[in-house]
Scaffold this motif. Structure first.
Motif, short mmCIF file in Angstrom:
data_model
loop_
_atom_site.label_atom_id
_atom_site.label_comp_id
_atom_site.label_asym_id
_atom_site.label_seq_id
_atom_site.Cartn_x
_atom_site.Cartn_y
_atom_site.Cartn_z
N PHE A 16 0.82 -1.21 0.00
CA PHE A 16 0.00 0.00 0.00
C PHE A 16 0.86 1.26 0.00
N LEU A 19 2.12 1.69 -3.48
CA LEU A 19 1.02 2.19 -4.30
C LEU A 19 0.83 3.70 -4.10
N ALA A 20 0.92 4.17 -2.86
CA ALA A 20 0.81 5.60 -2.60
C ALA A 20 1.95 6.37 -3.27
N VAL A 23 1.17 6.62 -6.96
CA VAL A 23 0.14 7.64 -7.22
C VAL A 23 0.76 9.03 -7.23
N THR A 34 -3.76 14.23 -9.19
CA THR A 34 -4.17 13.63 -7.93
C THR A 34 -4.39 14.72 -6.90
N ALA A 38 -6.06 12.55 -1.60
CA ALA A 38 -6.46 11.25 -2.13
C ALA A 38 -5.65 10.09 -1.55
N VAL A 39 -4.44 10.35 -1.13
CA VAL A 39 -3.58 9.27 -0.67
C VAL A 39 -3.83 8.94 0.81
N PRO A 41 -6.70 8.18 2.51
CA PRO A 41 -7.46 6.95 2.73
C PRO A 41 -6.71 5.70 2.26
N LEU A 42 -5.90 5.85 1.23
CA LEU A 42 -5.11 4.71 0.73
C LEU A 42 -4.11 4.24 1.79
N VAL A 43 -3.38 5.17 2.38
CA VAL A 43 -2.38 4.82 3.39
C VAL A 43 -3.04 4.33 4.67
N GLY A 45 -6.09 3.10 5.10
CA GLY A 45 -6.74 1.81 4.84
C GLY A 45 -5.73 0.68 4.74
N GLY A 46 -4.59 0.94 4.09
CA GLY A 46 -3.56 -0.07 3.98
C GLY A 46 -2.95 -0.43 5.32
#
Length: 81
Positions: A16, A19-20, A23, A34, A38-39, A41-43, A45-46
């Motif tokens: 994750f 992936l960040a 992005v 971007t 946006a990043v 929730p990605l971080v 959540g990961g």
């Protein structure tokens, strides 16, 4: 022979975070736009998913009766130095 135990939680966290980074690199390279938030929730959540995977992996190890033996290059606390 493995030098340490497999830790799937760290693998998930690493995927994750990579992936960040991808992005943000795509945004910096001009491939896409971007938003700055946006990043997050990605971080988050990961990291939450990695924590859950780590808890499940630890529960599986305990259920199987695997000991948390030290790696070969680590000193054992029960032996005198």
């Amino acid at each position: 022979m493995l030098r340490h135990r497999f830790q799937p939680g760290r693998l998930v966290a690493g995927v994750f975070l990579i992936l960040a980074g991808v992005v943000y690199a795509g945004d910096a390279g001009g491939l896409w736009e971007t938003p700055w938030f946006a990043v997050i929730p990605l971080v988050v959540g990961g990291l939450c998913l990695a924590g859950a995977v780590g808890v499940v992996a630890q529960a599986v190890r305990r259920r199987r009766g695997e000991s948390g033996a030290a790696a070969p290059d680590e000193p054992r606390p029960d032996l005198p130095r």
